[in-house]
Design a protein around this motif. Structure first.
Motif, PDB file in Angstrom:
ATOM      1  N   GLY A 279       0.717  -1.235   0.124  1.00 28.71           N
ATOM      2  CA  GLY A 279      -0.010   0.023  -0.101  1.00 28.71           C
ATOM      3  C   GLY A 279       0.819   1.342   0.043  1.00 28.71           C
ATOM      4  O   GLY A 279       0.464   2.302  -0.502  1.00 28.71           O
ATOM      5  N   ILE A 280       2.073   1.336   0.425  1.00 29.09           N
ATOM      6  CA  ILE A 280       2.699   2.482   0.689  1.00 29.09           C
ATOM      7  C   ILE A 280       4.015   2.601  -0.221  1.00 29.09           C
ATOM      8  O   ILE A 280       4.683   3.557  -0.461  1.00 29.09           O
ATOM      9  N   LYS A 281       4.162   1.444  -0.911  1.00 27.92           N
ATOM     10  CA  LYS A 281       5.485   1.409  -1.875  1.00 27.92           C
ATOM     11  C   LYS A 281       5.509   2.670  -3.156  1.00 27.92           C
ATOM     12  O   LYS A 281       6.465   3.122  -3.303  1.00 27.92           O
ATOM     13  N   ASP A 282       4.152   2.765  -3.394  1.00 27.72           N
ATOM     14  CA  ASP A 282       4.346   3.717  -4.515  1.00 27.72           C
ATOM     15  C   ASP A 282       4.194   5.323  -4.083  1.00 27.72           C
ATOM     16  O   ASP A 282       4.986   5.937  -4.799  1.00 27.72           O
ATOM     17  N   GLU A 283       4.140   5.405  -3.026  1.00 32.42           N
ATOM     18  CA  GLU A 283       4.364   6.723  -2.426  1.00 32.42           C
ATOM     19  C   GLU A 283       5.333   6.822  -1.349  1.00 32.42           C
ATOM     20  O   GLU A 283       5.891   8.139  -1.471  1.00 32.42           O
ATOM     21  N   CYS A 284       6.084   5.743  -0.938  1.00 31.99           N
ATOM     22  CA  CYS A 284       7.279   5.905  -0.068  1.00 31.99           C
ATOM     23  C   CYS A 284       8.362   5.583  -0.549  1.00 31.99           C
ATOM     24  O   CYS A 284       9.525   5.884  -0.173  1.00 31.99           O
ATOM     25  N   ILE A 285       8.486   4.673  -1.447  1.00 30.89           N
ATOM     26  CA  ILE A 285       9.839   3.726  -2.156  1.00 30.89           C
ATOM     27  C   ILE A 285       9.884   4.148  -3.375  1.00 30.89           C
ATOM     28  O   ILE A 285       9.062   3.930  -4.267  1.00 30.89           O
ATOM     29  N   ASN A 286      11.141   4.306  -3.810  1.00 36.08           N
ATOM     30  CA  ASN A 286      11.314   4.664  -5.195  1.00 36.08           C
ATOM     31  C   ASN A 286      11.497   3.431  -5.997  1.00 36.08           C
ATOM     32  O   ASN A 286      11.760   2.137  -5.528  1.00 36.08           O
ATOM     33  N   ASP A 287      10.859   3.530  -7.437  1.00 35.51           N
ATOM     34  CA  ASP A 287      10.549   2.288  -8.195  1.00 35.51           C
ATOM     35  C   ASP A 287      11.939   1.630  -8.279  1.00 35.51           C
ATOM     36  O   ASP A 287      11.826   0.170  -8.481  1.00 35.51           O
ATOM     37  N   LEU A 288      13.068   2.271  -8.426  1.00 39.72           N
ATOM     38  CA  LEU A 288      14.118   1.576  -8.580  1.00 39.72           C
ATOM     39  C   LEU A 288      14.821   0.766  -7.610  1.00 39.72           C
ATOM     40  O   LEU A 288      15.726  -0.132  -7.628  1.00 39.72           O
ATOM     41  N   VAL A 289      14.437   0.791  -6.357  1.00 40.64           N
ATOM     42  CA  VAL A 289      14.671   0.100  -5.292  1.00 40.64           C
ATOM     43  C   VAL A 289      13.455  -0.605  -4.501  1.00 40.64           C
ATOM     44  O   VAL A 289      13.683  -1.233  -3.406  1.00 40.64           O
ATOM     45  N   VAL A 290      12.396  -0.644  -5.024  1.00 44.17           N
ATOM     46  CA  VAL A 290      11.134  -1.341  -4.579  1.00 44.17           C
ATOM     47  C   VAL A 290      11.322  -2.876  -4.002  1.00 44.17           C
ATOM     48  O   VAL A 290      10.890  -3.096  -3.038  1.00 44.17           O
ATOM     49  N   PHE A 291      12.177  -3.427  -4.865  1.00 42.82           N
ATOM     50  CA  PHE A 291      12.404  -4.765  -4.594  1.00 42.82           C
ATOM     51  C   PHE A 291      13.369  -4.880  -3.388  1.00 42.82           C
ATOM     52  O   PHE A 291      13.460  -5.826  -2.411  1.00 42.82           O
ATOM     53  N   ASN A 292      14.643  -4.219  -3.480  1.00 42.71           N
ATOM     54  CA  ASN A 292      15.619  -4.346  -2.327  1.00 42.71           C
ATOM     55  C   ASN A 292      15.018  -3.971  -1.113  1.00 42.71           C
ATOM     56  O   ASN A 292      15.568  -4.727  -0.296  1.00 42.71           O
ATOM     57  N   VAL A 293      14.313  -3.263  -1.004  1.00 38.44           N
ATOM     58  CA  VAL A 293      14.207  -2.682   0.140  1.00 38.44           C
ATOM     59  C   VAL A 293      13.037  -3.702   0.892  1.00 38.44           C
ATOM     60  O   VAL A 293      13.317  -4.298   1.975  1.00 38.44           O
ATOM     61  N   TYR A 294      11.983  -4.469  -0.101  1.00 40.04           N
ATOM     62  CA  TYR A 294      11.287  -5.440   0.452  1.00 40.04           C
ATOM     63  C   TYR A 294      11.872  -6.613   0.842  1.00 40.04           C
ATOM     64  O   TYR A 294      11.856  -7.329   1.691  1.00 40.04           O
ATOM     65  N   TYR A 295      13.216  -6.863  -0.028  1.00 40.28           N
ATOM     66  CA  TYR A 295      14.059  -8.060   0.182  1.00 40.28           C
ATOM     67  C   TYR A 295      14.762  -8.222   1.471  1.00 40.28           C
ATOM     68  O   TYR A 295      14.685  -9.146   2.529  1.00 40.28           O
ATOM     69  N   ARG A 296      15.146  -6.820   2.055  1.00 39.82           N
ATOM     70  CA  ARG A 296      15.725  -6.720   3.186  1.00 39.82           C
ATOM     71  C   ARG A 296      14.837  -6.995   4.358  1.00 39.82           C
ATOM     72  O   ARG A 296      14.988  -7.497   5.181  1.00 39.82           O
ATOM     73  N   LEU A 297      13.666  -6.172   4.210  1.00 46.49           N
ATOM     74  CA  LEU A 297      12.661  -6.501   5.377  1.00 46.49           C
ATOM     75  C   LEU A 297      12.267  -7.900   5.397  1.00 46.49           C
ATOM     76  O   LEU A 297      11.926  -8.593   6.535  1.00 46.49           O
ATOM     77  N   PHE A 298      11.947  -8.373   4.429  1.00 51.30           N
ATOM     78  CA  PHE A 298      11.484  -9.751   4.204  1.00 51.30           C
ATOM     79  C   PHE A 298      12.461 -10.746   4.673  1.00 51.30           C
ATOM     80  O   PHE A 298      12.097 -11.569   5.635  1.00 51.30           O
ATOM     81  N   ASN A 299      13.638 -10.505   4.498  1.00 47.24           N
ATOM     82  CA  ASN A 299      14.726 -11.379   5.244  1.00 47.24           C
ATOM     83  C   ASN A 299      14.670 -11.238   6.830  1.00 47.24           C
ATOM     84  O   ASN A 299      14.809 -12.322   7.450  1.00 47.24           O
ATOM     85  N   ILE A 300      14.725  -9.984   7.191  1.00 47.07           N
ATOM     86  CA  ILE A 300      14.573  -9.679   8.663  1.00 47.07           C
ATOM     87  C   ILE A 300      13.580 -10.512   9.330  1.00 47.07           C
ATOM     88  O   ILE A 300      13.665 -11.147  10.555  1.00 47.07           O
ATOM     89  N   TYR A 301      12.402 -10.277   8.733  1.00 46.23           N
ATOM     90  CA  TYR A 301      11.057 -10.913   9.459  1.00 46.23           C
ATOM     91  C   TYR A 301      11.254 -12.255   9.359  1.00 46.23           C
ATOM     92  O   TYR A 301      10.936 -12.924  10.366  1.00 46.23           O
ATOM     93  N   PHE A 302      11.330 -12.927   8.248  1.00 46.32           N
ATOM     94  CA  PHE A 302      11.269 -14.306   8.350  1.00 46.32           C
ATOM     95  C   PHE A 302      12.712 -15.155   8.966  1.00 46.32           C
ATOM     96  O   PHE A 302      12.326 -16.097   9.566  1.00 46.32           O
ATOM     97  N   ILE A 303      13.684 -14.350   8.825  1.00 48.03           N
ATOM     98  CA  ILE A 303      14.737 -15.174   9.697  1.00 48.03           C
ATOM     99  C   ILE A 303      14.375 -14.938  11.220  1.00 48.03           C
ATOM    100  O   ILE A 303      14.800 -16.005  12.064  1.00 48.03           O
ATOM    101  N   PHE A 304      13.774 -13.907  11.659  1.00 50.02           N
ATOM    102  CA  PHE A 304      13.425 -13.927  13.169  1.00 50.02           C
ATOM    103  C   PHE A 304      12.475 -14.959  13.417  1.00 50.02           C
ATOM    104  O   PHE A 304      12.354 -15.514  14.382  1.00 50.02           O
ATOM    105  N   GLU A 305      11.122 -14.765  12.713  1.00 45.96           N
ATOM    106  CA  GLU A 305      10.295 -15.856  12.659  1.00 45.96           C
ATOM    107  C   GLU A 305      10.701 -17.299  12.721  1.00 45.96           C
ATOM    108  O   GLU A 305      10.286 -18.151  13.683  1.00 45.96           O
ATOM    109  N   GLY A 306      11.428 -17.569  11.741  1.00 44.52           N
ATOM    110  CA  GLY A 306      12.088 -18.923  11.683  1.00 44.52           C
ATOM    111  C   GLY A 306      12.810 -19.427  12.887  1.00 44.52           C
ATOM    112  O   GLY A 306      12.621 -20.527  13.345  1.00 44.52           O
ATOM    113  N   VAL A 307      13.746 -18.418  13.308  1.00 44.19           N
ATOM    114  CA  VAL A 307      14.426 -18.923  14.292  1.00 44.19           C
ATOM    115  C   VAL A 307      13.760 -18.863  15.696  1.00 44.19           C
ATOM    116  O   VAL A 307      13.553 -20.096  16.176  1.00 44.19           O
TER     117      VAL A 307
END
Length: 260
Positions: A156-184
């Motif tokens: 919902g916020i990516k179009d407003e807050c995240i540059n299109d050129l890094v929209v995947f890189n930011v999600y990838y970083r947050l995705f890893n942090i979240y799932f590594i924590f939950e997995g452990v």
């Protein structure tokens, strides 16, 4: 569609988002209000077993204390959310931001957290009439709601807050942090439950379900949101054209005024 919802939420005064998140946190504290007497009794037993007598203090608490504690708990939950939100925002700051990014981000996160806290808080009421359902279903619902809210909020916020050129890189970083924590956390919990004979079969099944749920959610998001954002970023970078340098001028324009 998701962005339109967040646009509408951001069109109302920002202070309403503060009220929404506080009310949601208070809803999450309702089970504490209902079970306040049993919580105090458990504390008395714990202190007594440790040889400390605090009955004169805890037994004399006013009935209004349960509401005071609930309000304090709501503020603490809200504060933790704001701290985590600021930590994530610090990650986003490392990418090019768009106008209205900070305000849009803050308001959107608060409403998203309010939805999560309201659903989980209302489910917590099952601890009153169905303790088993609460004990075995809370962690599952909590993870599902957190993952869903995290994903929906980002989309919902990516179009407003995240540059299109890094929209995947930011999600990838947050995705890893979240799932590594939950997995452990879920793996350690499963190991604890399986190696402790005091846990019953139901608890062991739930721990296994949680591990499978975390793994399944990661795979599902990878083949849906993960790949979608990667394609969006790739397309944006392929279409990107750096701004052209200003025409004319240069050093010759600077020195021309001096007759050079």
């Amino acid at each position: 569609m998701i962005k339109k919802i967040y646009d509408k939420l951001n069109s109302v005064p920002a202070w309403i988002s503060y009220i929404a998140v506080f009310v949601a946190c208070f809803i999450g504290a309702i089970p504490m209000i209902i079970n306040f007497d049993s919580i105090v009794a458990a504390m008395l037993d714990a202190y007594s077993s440790a040889g400390v007598d605090v009955s004169a203090y805890l037994s004399g608490l006013s009935p209004s204390w349960k509401y005071i504690v609930a309000v304090i708990s709501a503020f603490v939950s809200w504060g933790i959310m704001e701290i985590i939100s600021l930590a994530v925002y610090s990650i986003l700051l490392r990418t090019p931001y768009r106008p209205r990014g900070q305000k849009y981000y803050g308001v959107s996160v608060r409403y998203s957290y309010a939805v999560y806290k309201t659903v989980v808080g209302l489910y917590s009421l099952t601890a009153i009439w169905a303790p088993a359902a609460y004990a075995y279903g809370y962690d599952i619902l909590n993870f599902v709601m957190l993952t869903a809210v995290f994903t929906v909020c980002y989309l919902g916020i990516k179009d407003e807050c995240i540059n299109d050129l890094v929209v995947f890189n930011v999600y990838y970083r947050l995705f890893n942090i979240y799932f590594i924590f939950e997995g452990v956390i879920t793996v350690l919990d499963m190991i604890l439950v399986l190696t402790d004979n005091t846990y019953g079969v139901a608890a062991k099944v739930v721990s296994g379900v949680m591990v499978g749920l975390v793994l399944g959610a990661g795979v599902l998001l990878y083949f849906t949101v993960f790949k979608k954002l990667k394609k969006e970023q790739t397309d944006a970078r392929n279409d990107y054209r750096p701004p052209s340098p200003p025409s004319g001028g240069g050093d010759s324009e600077i020195f021309r005024g001096y007759g050079v």
